[in-house]
Design a protein around this motif. Structure first.
Motif, PDB file in Angstrom:
ATOM      1  N   SER A 103      71.123  42.533  16.091  1.00 53.85           N
ATOM      2  CA  SER A 103      70.417  42.362  14.824  1.00 53.85           C
ATOM      3  C   SER A 103      69.919  40.930  14.669  1.00 53.85           C
ATOM      4  O   SER A 103      70.272  40.034  15.447  1.00 53.85           O
ATOM      5  CB  SER A 103      71.360  42.668  13.666  1.00 53.85           C
ATOM      6  OG  SER A 103      72.383  41.693  13.637  1.00 53.85           O
ATOM      7  N   ILE A 104      69.135  40.748  13.630  1.00 54.40           N
ATOM      8  CA  ILE A 104      68.585  39.422  13.364  1.00 54.40           C
ATOM      9  C   ILE A 104      69.702  38.426  13.028  1.00 54.40           C
ATOM     10  O   ILE A 104      69.563  37.235  13.264  1.00 54.40           O
ATOM     11  CB  ILE A 104      67.517  39.504  12.251  1.00 54.40           C
ATOM     12  CG1 ILE A 104      66.584  38.296  12.328  1.00 54.40           C
ATOM     13  CG2 ILE A 104      68.159  39.645  10.865  1.00 54.40           C
ATOM     14  CD1 ILE A 104      65.233  38.516  11.701  1.00 54.40           C
ATOM     15  N   HIS A 105      70.832  38.934  12.487  1.00 58.06           N
ATOM     16  CA  HIS A 105      71.924  38.018  12.166  1.00 58.06           C
ATOM     17  C   HIS A 105      72.811  37.708  13.371  1.00 58.06           C
ATOM     18  O   HIS A 105      73.302  36.601  13.512  1.00 58.06           O
ATOM     19  CB  HIS A 105      72.796  38.588  11.032  1.00 58.06           C
ATOM     20  CG  HIS A 105      72.237  38.308   9.675  1.00 58.06           C
ATOM     21  ND1 HIS A 105      72.393  37.101   9.037  1.00 58.06           N
ATOM     22  CD2 HIS A 105      71.489  39.070   8.841  1.00 58.06           C
ATOM     23  CE1 HIS A 105      71.772  37.142   7.873  1.00 58.06           C
ATOM     24  NE2 HIS A 105      71.214  38.321   7.719  1.00 58.06           N
ATOM     25  N   ASN A 106      73.008  38.717  14.229  1.00 58.73           N
ATOM     26  CA  ASN A 106      73.952  38.520  15.331  1.00 58.73           C
ATOM     27  C   ASN A 106      73.311  38.098  16.647  1.00 58.73           C
ATOM     28  O   ASN A 106      73.966  37.482  17.482  1.00 58.73           O
ATOM     29  CB  ASN A 106      74.778  39.795  15.543  1.00 58.73           C
ATOM     30  CG  ASN A 106      75.841  39.932  14.472  1.00 58.73           C
ATOM     31  OD1 ASN A 106      76.420  38.944  14.043  1.00 58.73           O
ATOM     32  ND2 ASN A 106      76.081  41.148  14.031  1.00 58.73           N
ATOM     33  N   CYS A 107      72.048  38.478  16.840  1.00 63.16           N
ATOM     34  CA  CYS A 107      71.366  38.173  18.110  1.00 63.16           C
ATOM     35  C   CYS A 107      69.980  37.647  17.809  1.00 63.16           C
ATOM     36  O   CYS A 107      68.991  38.185  18.287  1.00 63.16           O
ATOM     37  CB  CYS A 107      71.174  39.419  18.959  1.00 63.16           C
ATOM     38  SG  CYS A 107      72.640  40.046  19.661  1.00 63.16           S
ATOM     39  N   LYS A 108      69.910  36.609  17.005  1.00 63.79           N
ATOM     40  CA  LYS A 108      68.609  36.193  16.511  1.00 63.79           C
ATOM     41  C   LYS A 108      67.604  35.886  17.634  1.00 63.79           C
ATOM     42  O   LYS A 108      66.448  36.280  17.552  1.00 63.79           O
ATOM     43  CB  LYS A 108      68.765  34.969  15.604  1.00 63.79           C
ATOM     44  CG  LYS A 108      67.489  34.691  14.840  1.00 63.79           C
ATOM     45  CD  LYS A 108      67.693  33.713  13.712  1.00 63.79           C
ATOM     46  CE  LYS A 108      66.368  33.494  13.017  1.00 63.79           C
ATOM     47  NZ  LYS A 108      66.385  32.314  12.173  1.00 63.79           N
ATOM     48  N   GLN A 109      68.062  35.191  18.661  1.00 65.51           N
ATOM     49  CA  GLN A 109      67.130  34.814  19.734  1.00 65.51           C
ATOM     50  C   GLN A 109      66.521  36.030  20.415  1.00 65.51           C
ATOM     51  O   GLN A 109      65.310  36.106  20.604  1.00 65.51           O
ATOM     52  CB  GLN A 109      67.836  33.939  20.755  1.00 65.51           C
ATOM     53  CG  GLN A 109      67.749  32.469  20.364  1.00 65.51           C
ATOM     54  CD  GLN A 109      68.359  31.567  21.419  1.00 65.51           C
ATOM     55  OE1 GLN A 109      69.121  32.010  22.275  1.00 65.51           O
ATOM     56  NE2 GLN A 109      68.017  30.300  21.367  1.00 65.51           N
ATOM     57  N   GLN A 110      67.381  36.987  20.809  1.00 64.20           N
ATOM     58  CA  GLN A 110      66.867  38.194  21.453  1.00 64.20           C
ATOM     59  C   GLN A 110      65.998  38.987  20.492  1.00 64.20           C
ATOM     60  O   GLN A 110      64.977  39.532  20.872  1.00 64.20           O
ATOM     61  CB  GLN A 110      68.015  39.092  21.933  1.00 64.20           C
ATOM     62  CG  GLN A 110      68.729  38.557  23.147  1.00 64.20           C
ATOM     63  CD  GLN A 110      69.995  37.828  22.732  1.00 64.20           C
ATOM     64  OE1 GLN A 110      69.986  37.054  21.763  1.00 64.20           O
ATOM     65  NE2 GLN A 110      71.083  38.067  23.431  1.00 64.20           N
ATOM     66  N   PHE A 111      66.436  39.045  19.243  1.00 63.24           N
ATOM     67  CA  PHE A 111      65.691  39.799  18.239  1.00 63.24           C
ATOM     68  C   PHE A 111      64.276  39.243  18.111  1.00 63.24           C
ATOM     69  O   PHE A 111      63.293  39.980  18.153  1.00 63.24           O
ATOM     70  CB  PHE A 111      66.421  39.722  16.888  1.00 63.24           C
ATOM     71  CG  PHE A 111      65.823  40.627  15.842  1.00 63.24           C
ATOM     72  CD1 PHE A 111      66.344  41.893  15.633  1.00 63.24           C
ATOM     73  CD2 PHE A 111      64.743  40.206  15.082  1.00 63.24           C
ATOM     74  CE1 PHE A 111      65.796  42.729  14.679  1.00 63.24           C
ATOM     75  CE2 PHE A 111      64.180  41.044  14.127  1.00 63.24           C
ATOM     76  CZ  PHE A 111      64.709  42.307  13.921  1.00 63.24           C
ATOM     77  N   GLU A 112      64.187  37.916  17.982  1.00 58.19           N
ATOM     78  CA  GLU A 112      62.869  37.304  17.795  1.00 58.19           C
ATOM     79  C   GLU A 112      62.030  37.406  19.064  1.00 58.19           C
ATOM     80  O   GLU A 112      60.808  37.520  18.996  1.00 58.19           O
ATOM     81  CB  GLU A 112      63.026  35.842  17.353  1.00 58.19           C
ATOM     82  CG  GLU A 112      63.620  35.751  15.944  1.00 58.19           C
ATOM     83  CD  GLU A 112      63.415  34.386  15.302  1.00 58.19           C
ATOM     84  OE1 GLU A 112      63.419  33.380  16.028  1.00 58.19           O
ATOM     85  OE2 GLU A 112      63.241  34.356  14.066  1.00 58.19           O
ATOM     86  N   ALA A 113      62.687  37.385  20.218  1.00 59.18           N
ATOM     87  CA  ALA A 113      61.935  37.522  21.468  1.00 59.18           C
ATOM     88  C   ALA A 113      61.303  38.903  21.557  1.00 59.18           C
ATOM     89  O   ALA A 113      60.206  39.071  22.088  1.00 59.18           O
ATOM     90  CB  ALA A 113      62.853  37.283  22.662  1.00 59.18           C
ATOM     91  N   MET A 114      61.972  39.913  21.010  1.00 56.84           N
ATOM     92  CA  MET A 114      61.452  41.279  21.102  1.00 56.84           C
ATOM     93  C   MET A 114      60.481  41.625  19.990  1.00 56.84           C
ATOM     94  O   MET A 114      59.486  42.305  20.219  1.00 56.84           O
ATOM     95  CB  MET A 114      62.611  42.280  21.079  1.00 56.84           C
ATOM     96  CG  MET A 114      63.315  42.349  22.410  1.00 56.84           C
ATOM     97  SD  MET A 114      64.443  43.748  22.486  1.00 56.84           S
ATOM     98  CE  MET A 114      63.291  45.120  22.498  1.00 56.84           C
ATOM     99  N   TYR A 115      60.771  41.206  18.795  1.00 58.31           N
ATOM    100  CA  TYR A 115      59.994  41.701  17.646  1.00 58.31           C
ATOM    101  C   TYR A 115      59.160  40.633  16.964  1.00 58.31           C
ATOM    102  O   TYR A 115      58.401  40.910  16.050  1.00 58.31           O
ATOM    103  CB  TYR A 115      60.933  42.338  16.621  1.00 58.31           C
ATOM    104  CG  TYR A 115      61.813  43.406  17.222  1.00 58.31           C
ATOM    105  CD1 TYR A 115      61.248  44.543  17.791  1.00 58.31           C
ATOM    106  CD2 TYR A 115      63.194  43.264  17.241  1.00 58.31           C
ATOM    107  CE1 TYR A 115      62.044  45.510  18.361  1.00 58.31           C
ATOM    108  CE2 TYR A 115      63.998  44.239  17.812  1.00 58.31           C
ATOM    109  CZ  TYR A 115      63.417  45.360  18.375  1.00 58.31           C
ATOM    110  OH  TYR A 115      64.216  46.319  18.927  1.00 58.31           O
ATOM    111  N   GLY A 116      59.287  39.388  17.394  1.00 55.12           N
ATOM    112  CA  GLY A 116      58.560  38.301  16.738  1.00 55.12           C
ATOM    113  C   GLY A 116      59.512  37.478  15.898  1.00 55.12           C
ATOM    114  O   GLY A 116      60.617  37.914  15.575  1.00 55.12           O
ATOM    115  N   THR A 117      59.062  36.282  15.559  1.00 51.88           N
ATOM    116  CA  THR A 117      59.929  35.411  14.771  1.00 51.88           C
ATOM    117  C   THR A 117      59.976  35.887  13.324  1.00 51.88           C
ATOM    118  O   THR A 117      59.113  36.648  12.877  1.00 51.88           O
ATOM    119  CB  THR A 117      59.398  33.962  14.778  1.00 51.88           C
ATOM    120  OG1 THR A 117      58.123  33.956  14.131  1.00 51.88           O
ATOM    121  CG2 THR A 117      59.251  33.434  16.203  1.00 51.88           C
TER     122      THR A 117
END
Ligand code: ZN
Ligand code: ZN
Length: 107
Positions: free
Chosen positions: A63-77
């Protein structure tokens, strides 16, 4: 840190945001507050800087809270997502305005 109490407008905005459904998977969403960039500690994020995410994508394992870097890499910042969401809200409001315009004309 005390949470700022949302005004009526802010609450309305947040319910519109949530009504869009999760940004990633369109499931029922809760609102996530974007942390403002460049503001000092104690500055509160705005209730207008919110994006819709389902429980999994918000606070789940990936999730955006637990895996922010991966999340933003996949879905955008967060900022990019916020930009898209705000665009959708604007479109929605324009449609509503148009609807209200014709609805009042009918009378
Ligand atoms: Zn989701
Ligand atoms: Zn959040």
């Amino acid at each position: 840190m005390a949470k700022k109490i949302a005004t009526k407008d802010e609450r309305e905005h947040m319910s519109k945001v949530a009504s869009l459904g999760c940004y990633v998977c369109q499931r029922p969403a809760q609102v996530h507050h974007i942390r403002p960039i460049g503001l000092g500690i104690g500055m509160r994020s705005s209730h207008y800087d919110t994006i819709p995410l389902c429980q999994d994508h918000h606070i789940g394992q990936f999730s955006i809270h637990n895996c922010k870097q991966q999340f933003e890499a996949m879905y955008g910042t967060e900022k990019e997502i916020l930009h898209n969401i705000n665009k959708e809200i604007k479109n929605m409001e324009q449609v509503n305005d148009l609807f209200n315009f014709y609805a009042t004309k009918e009378k």
